[in-house]
Write an enzyme that holds these catalytic residues in place. Structure first.
Site, mmCIF file in Angstrom:
data_model
loop_
_atom_site.group_PDB
_atom_site.id
_atom_site.type_symbol
_atom_site.label_atom_id
_atom_site.label_comp_id
_atom_site.label_asym_id
_atom_site.label_seq_id
_atom_site.Cartn_x
_atom_site.Cartn_y
_atom_site.Cartn_z
ATOM 1 N N GLU A 108 -24.495 -13.455 -15.305
ATOM 2 C CA GLU A 108 -25.027 -13.462 -16.657
ATOM 3 C C GLU A 108 -26.024 -12.327 -16.869
ATOM 4 O O GLU A 108 -26.772 -11.959 -15.960
ATOM 5 C CB GLU A 108 -25.668 -14.819 -16.950
ATOM 6 N N CYS B 147 -35.698 -17.855 -18.367
ATOM 7 C CA CYS B 147 -35.970 -17.530 -16.972
ATOM 8 C C CYS B 147 -35.716 -18.744 -16.084
ATOM 9 O O CYS B 147 -36.210 -19.837 -16.338
ATOM 10 C CB CYS B 147 -37.421 -17.072 -16.836
#
Length: 382
Positions: free
Chosen positions: A96, A345
């Site tokens: 990703e 994150c």
């Protein structure tokens, strides 16, 4: 798995490597610059579109070379403008890439590995284990794909991508050669022309490779610290058992010193409720970093199902930030971005999820966060 064609993939070649390639096929070295501009400045993958290259050379290139990036599986856009691409690499794994817009700045978070072997306990990427290193073409290919998606061609004009951070899936220093090659392309004027100050490599602490880094490149460095003492860091970041904090910080200081400029280390600290967010942890951190010129980025934990961790209250985050500020540190609290598309994150998992599964996961994230204090946190945006 993506079938290999046996041709040389020009996408991941540095200028020096591209010149050697043209030598090997009996062509002049200046052709390297021509072709690199077409690939990286204009996003071209069709040799016939390279109009300043002779037809004979285009035919020769079609026979022995290609320009092939990762396969785009999906592209999602968050309500806050964050974008996430899921791309499939040659090994068959998916990784990703995340783009975070913020004012005039656009930061691309790039993956270096499919999965990760470091098994940090609070990171969803580590839960899937290690699958494969990405090639240089697959690393720089993420920049190439994003740049084309924004229509930012030539790549150096009115760019959407102003910063690149090697903070996606994987530990960059465990894929050293390919990451170094890709970062050179990011900064090369024949590549993407991004300033070395705007390219950041983040590491969990592979000490020998931090020492090796300065021999090859001078990008900015970020350290995924996450704990102020060895006992706790051994639990959260298992590689600490091999390279403890004293050794690790010494290597970071050596690297920053080698740059010969007024540049500071970025400390990344994921905040986990009742684990590393207490006053005593802030006090330990102040002492730990007293000899290390640095700025500190506090990252409130982004929960994912079955992680076993929670996000601290806003009061706890603010208290921790204030203590570090009072000690003279430059401290920011990272704003969570792209949470609704699993792009925050610690959430990158390299899975192609259907909408139902993504919705279920998003609901679970919200439920896990419900206990957090609703008081606003004073956030300084990076």
């Amino acid at each position: 798995m993506i079938a290999s064609t046996g041709k040389t993939n020009l996408l991941g070649l540095t200028q020096q490597e591209m010149e050697k390639f043209f030598d090997s096929i009996g062509e002049k070295r200046f052709r390297a610059g021509q072709v690199m501009k077409w690939i990286h400045h204009f996003g071209v993958d069709d040799f016939d579109a390279m109009t300043n290259v002779s037809k004979a050379l285009r035919e020769k290139l079609k026979a022995c070379a290609e320009v092939r990036g990762p396969e785009v599986v999906s592209e999602d856009i968050s309500s806050d403008g964050t974008r996430k691409w899921v791309v499939r690499v040659e090994s068959g794994s998916c990784v990703e890439t995340v783009y975070i817009p913020q004012g005039k700045r656009g930061t691309l978070c790039v993956s270096s590995q499919a999965g990760c072997a470091l098994d940090c306990s609070f990171c969803s990427t580590g839960k899937q284990g290690f699958n494969s290193n990405l090639t240089a073409a697959e690393v720089i290919g993420q920049v190439w794909i994003a740049n084309k998606s924004f229509g930012s061609v030539p790549a150096t004009v009115d760019r959407a991508i102003t910063n690149v951070v090697m903070m996606g899936m994987g530990e960059p220093l465990l894929n050293f050669d390919n990451v170094i090659a890709a970062m050179h392309l990011m900064m090369d004027d024949l590549g993407y022309g991004i300033s070395k100050r705007r390219v950041t490599l983040s590491t969990s602490g592979v000490v020998p490779m931090i020492d090796e880094l300065s021999k090859h490149i001078d990008v900015s460095l970020a350290l995924s610290l996450h704990a102020p003492n060895d006992a706790l860091r051994n639990q959260l970041v298992p590689i600490n058992k091999k390279y403890p904090l004293k050794m690790l910080l010494e290597s970071c200081r050596r690297y920053m010193s080698s740059l010969g400029e007024k540049r500071v280390l970025t400390i990344e600290y994921t905040m986990l409720k009742d684990i590393n967010d207490k006053v005593e942890h802030a006090v330990e951190m102040i002492e730990l970093l007293k000899d290390t010129p640095c700025k500190i980025n506090l990252i409130p934990f982004n929960p994912f199902p079955h992680s076993g961790y929670e996000r601290p209250s806003n009061n706890a985050i603010r208290r921790f930030q204030d203590l570090l500020h009072q000690a003279g540190y430059n401290v920011t609290v990272r704003t969570t971005r792209g949470e609704d598309i699993d792009a925050a994150c610690g959430q990158l998992v390299g899975q192609v999820m259907d909408r139902t599964r993504r919705s279920e996961r998003y609901i679970a994230v919200r439920e896990l966060s419900a206990e957090a204090d609703a008081a606003p946190v004073a956030v300084t945006r990076t």
